[in-house]
Motif scaffolding. Structure first.
Motif, PDB file in Angstrom:
ATOM      1  N   PRO A  20       0.822  -1.211   0.000  1.00 44.26           N
ATOM      2  CA  PRO A  20       0.000   0.000   0.000  1.00 44.26           C
ATOM      3  C   PRO A  20       0.858   1.264   0.000  1.00 44.26           C
ATOM      4  O   PRO A  20       1.987   1.267   0.495  1.00 44.26           O
ATOM      5  N   VAL A  21       0.284   2.324  -0.551  1.00 46.93           N
ATOM      6  CA  VAL A  21       0.877   3.657  -0.469  1.00 46.93           C
ATOM      7  C   VAL A  21      -0.210   4.611   0.002  1.00 46.93           C
ATOM      8  O   VAL A  21      -1.401   4.339  -0.169  1.00 46.93           O
ATOM      9  N   GLU A  22       0.202   5.721   0.615  1.00 44.65           N
ATOM     10  CA  GLU A  22      -0.767   6.715   1.064  1.00 44.65           C
ATOM     11  C   GLU A  22      -0.853   7.850   0.065  1.00 44.65           C
ATOM     12  O   GLU A  22       0.170   8.343  -0.420  1.00 44.65           O
ATOM     13  N   VAL A  23      -2.091   8.259  -0.242  1.00 46.80           N
ATOM     14  CA  VAL A  23      -2.314   9.401  -1.132  1.00 46.80           C
ATOM     15  C   VAL A  23      -3.361  10.300  -0.492  1.00 46.80           C
ATOM     16  O   VAL A  23      -4.149   9.862   0.362  1.00 46.80           O
ATOM     17  N   THR A  32      -7.415   1.567  -5.588  1.00 43.61           N
ATOM     18  CA  THR A  32      -8.030   0.490  -4.824  1.00 43.61           C
ATOM     19  C   THR A  32      -7.671   0.612  -3.349  1.00 43.61           C
ATOM     20  O   THR A  32      -6.497   0.704  -2.999  1.00 43.61           O
ATOM     21  N   LEU A  33      -8.680   0.606  -2.505  1.00 40.10           N
ATOM     22  CA  LEU A  33      -8.478   0.752  -1.065  1.00 40.10           C
ATOM     23  C   LEU A  33      -7.748  -0.471  -0.523  1.00 40.10           C
ATOM     24  O   LEU A  33      -8.133  -1.617  -0.777  1.00 40.10           O
ATOM     25  N   ALA A 166      -4.884   4.815   2.401  1.00 38.75           N
ATOM     26  CA  ALA A 166      -3.930   3.781   1.998  1.00 38.75           C
ATOM     27  C   ALA A 166      -4.533   3.000   0.828  1.00 38.75           C
ATOM     28  O   ALA A 166      -5.611   2.411   0.956  1.00 38.75           O
ATOM     29  N   VAL A 167      -3.853   3.023  -0.293  1.00 38.11           N
ATOM     30  CA  VAL A 167      -4.360   2.401  -1.512  1.00 38.11           C
ATOM     31  C   VAL A 167      -3.280   1.507  -2.122  1.00 38.11           C
ATOM     32  O   VAL A 167      -2.096   1.614  -1.790  1.00 38.11           O
ATOM     33  N   ARG A 168      -3.708   0.642  -3.010  1.00 35.90           N
ATOM     34  CA  ARG A 168      -2.760  -0.137  -3.812  1.00 35.90           C
ATOM     35  C   ARG A 168      -2.797   0.418  -5.231  1.00 35.90           C
ATOM     36  O   ARG A 168      -3.856   0.433  -5.869  1.00 35.90           O
ATOM     37  N   ARG A 169      -1.641   0.876  -5.706  1.00 37.31           N
ATOM     38  CA  ARG A 169      -1.536   1.480  -7.033  1.00 37.31           C
ATOM     39  C   ARG A 169      -0.337   0.853  -7.735  1.00 37.31           C
ATOM     40  O   ARG A 169       0.799   1.300  -7.557  1.00 37.31           O
ATOM     41  N   GLY A 209      -6.272   2.112 -12.815  1.00 35.84           N
ATOM     42  CA  GLY A 209      -5.755   2.434 -11.491  1.00 35.84           C
ATOM     43  C   GLY A 209      -4.263   2.260 -11.338  1.00 35.84           C
ATOM     44  O   GLY A 209      -3.760   2.245 -10.209  1.00 35.84           O
ATOM     45  N   ALA A 210      -3.526   2.161 -12.443  1.00 38.75           N
ATOM     46  CA  ALA A 210      -2.077   1.992 -12.366  1.00 38.75           C
ATOM     47  C   ALA A 210      -1.374   3.347 -12.455  1.00 38.75           C
ATOM     48  O   ALA A 210      -1.889   4.301 -13.050  1.00 38.75           O
ATOM     49  N   GLU A 211      -0.181   3.409 -11.884  1.00 41.17           N
ATOM     50  CA  GLU A 211       0.718   4.540 -12.080  1.00 41.17           C
ATOM     51  C   GLU A 211       1.625   4.171 -13.245  1.00 41.17           C
ATOM     52  O   GLU A 211       2.433   3.242 -13.132  1.00 41.17           O
TER      53      GLU A 211
END
Length: 396
Positions: A20-23, A32-33, A166-169, A209-211
């Motif tokens: 996870p990363v925080e945004v 995605t949460l 916190a999301v997964r990207r 939802g990708a970077e």
């Protein structure tokens, strides 16, 4: 040559949710949460008026009342509503202590501080009041882990007390190859074409939802491609475009091996897009797509999107349906085919041209008609499996 089903299964088995990363909450739409989100606040935090009118005691109906003050949003009445008293109140304002009902302003007449009822009045005790916690209470689960966040989710998370999420990207790096390619907006020479795949796939993967980091176009040179792979080493998924076949200028496999990649499989029994590379480069998954635009897009939909959903910790999209054929289709060969078509309420029809370089046809298609290996000829009126592109591309 692997079947489509086996290829997807192997890709997913080798993929796992990313860290996870925080945004900022305002930047989280489409992502995605990573974990369940519990409310930090109660909403509404106090009993609030749902209408403009007057806060009264139900026991004092049908009035008259003496107005003792005003409760507005952000500035509630400091005092208490007692017997025979009323407070002017506006939508969203706190209901003063002592009051338990709101009478709407259209059903009363005010003369100075005197208030009398002129209409039917409130239908019941508690009318036109939103109770504290009517929406949610502190500690309630607001959003489940694995949810792809919509604008509505963003509003809910913010109201629940969150400024960051916190999301997964997943991080994706794109590497396009081909001596014949020039960047979009560049006028090609007589022996060149515009490289449209990079921007098309970047848009597709960002929408999932990708970077995405698009490194641009690399020449058909193993050393140059190797530099691109080196620059992609921190990605979760490396997607190469073109050079995946066996021609003299198809050099991606060799470049991957030189870079230390472990290749899992190559070639899948599908049309379009048979030359498909899958493997790993360090911690990153690698997906090598064919260079024809339609093949690249369809392979990204069929293989890259499921991998990204797995990396994001999101369930598989349910985009398969069946539809009635409006026009007949011939028997299919030994590879699963994905015919570009148009899906309407009446049924689905395939475009006449299925050339894997025809972007104009792809842009008009909203569905892929699935033809299993060895499928017999299908007459008009037959039910066929269909992948609805608008569903898979827009699935949260």
């Amino acid at each position: 040559m692997l079947s489509y089903e086996d290829a997807v299964a192997r890709l997913l088995a080798a993929s796992a949710p990313v860290a996870p990363v925080e945004v900022a909450v305002g930047d989280a739409a489409g992502l995605t949460l990573a974990g369940d989100l519990a409310a930090r606040l109660t909403q509404p935090p106090f009993p609030a008026s749902a209408m403009d009118g007057y806060a009264i005691r139900w026991a004092d109906m049908p009035g008259p009342w003496r107005i003792i003050g005003e409760s507005a949003a952000g500035r509630g009445l400091a005092g208490r509503v007692g017997a025979g008293e009323a407070s002017r109140i506006f939508t969203g304002a706190p209901v003063p202590e002592g009051a338990d009902t709101v009478i709407v302003q259209e059903e009363v007449r005010r003369e100075g501080d005197a208030l009398t009822m002129t209409g039917e009045g409130p239908p019941r005790e508690g009318a036109h009041i939103r109770t504290a916690g009517k929406d949610f209470r502190a500690g309630d689960r607001l959003i489940a882990a694995g949810t792809r966040l919509s604008p509505q989710h963003i509003g809910l998370a913010a109201a629940g007390g969150y400024g960051r999420l916190a999301v997964r990207r997943p991080r994706v790096t794109l590497i396009a190859t081909g001596d014949e390619l020039v960047p979009p907006g560049t006028m090609p020479a007589a022996d060149q074409i515009v490289g449209s795949n990079g921007v098309m796939l970047a848009a597709l993967l960002r929408a999932a939802g990708a970077e995405v980091s698009d490194l641009g176009i690399f020449p058909d040179d193993p050393a140059a491609i190797g530099k691109g792979l080196e620059a992609a080493k921190d990605a979760d998924l490396v997607v190469t475009i073109g050079g995946a076949s066996v021609g003299d200028h198809d050099l991606v496999q060799a470049a991957l091996k030189d870079a230390g990649a472990a290749l899992d499989f190559w070639k899948v029994a599908i049309k379009p897009g048979k030359p498909l590379i899958a493997g790993a480069l360090g911690e990153a998954r690698v997906l090598g797509l064919p260079g024809n635009p339609v093949s690249a897009f369809i392979c990204a939909v069929l293989f890259a999107l499921p991998v990204l959903r797995r990396m994001a910790g999101r369930p598989e999209a349910d985009a398969m349906t069946t539809a009635r054929l409006l026009t007949p289709l011939p028997a299919n060969g030994g590879r699963r085919d994905h015919q570009r078509g148009r899906l309407t309420p009446e049924g689905v029809s395939a475009f006449e041209s299925q050339d894997s370089a025809m972007l104009g046809v792809l842009a008009r298609a909203n569905a892929l008609i699935i033809r299993p290996p060895g499928a017999p000829a299908a007459p008009a009126g037959a039910e066929v499996p269909v992948l609805a592109l608008d569903r898979i591309l827009g699935t949260p």
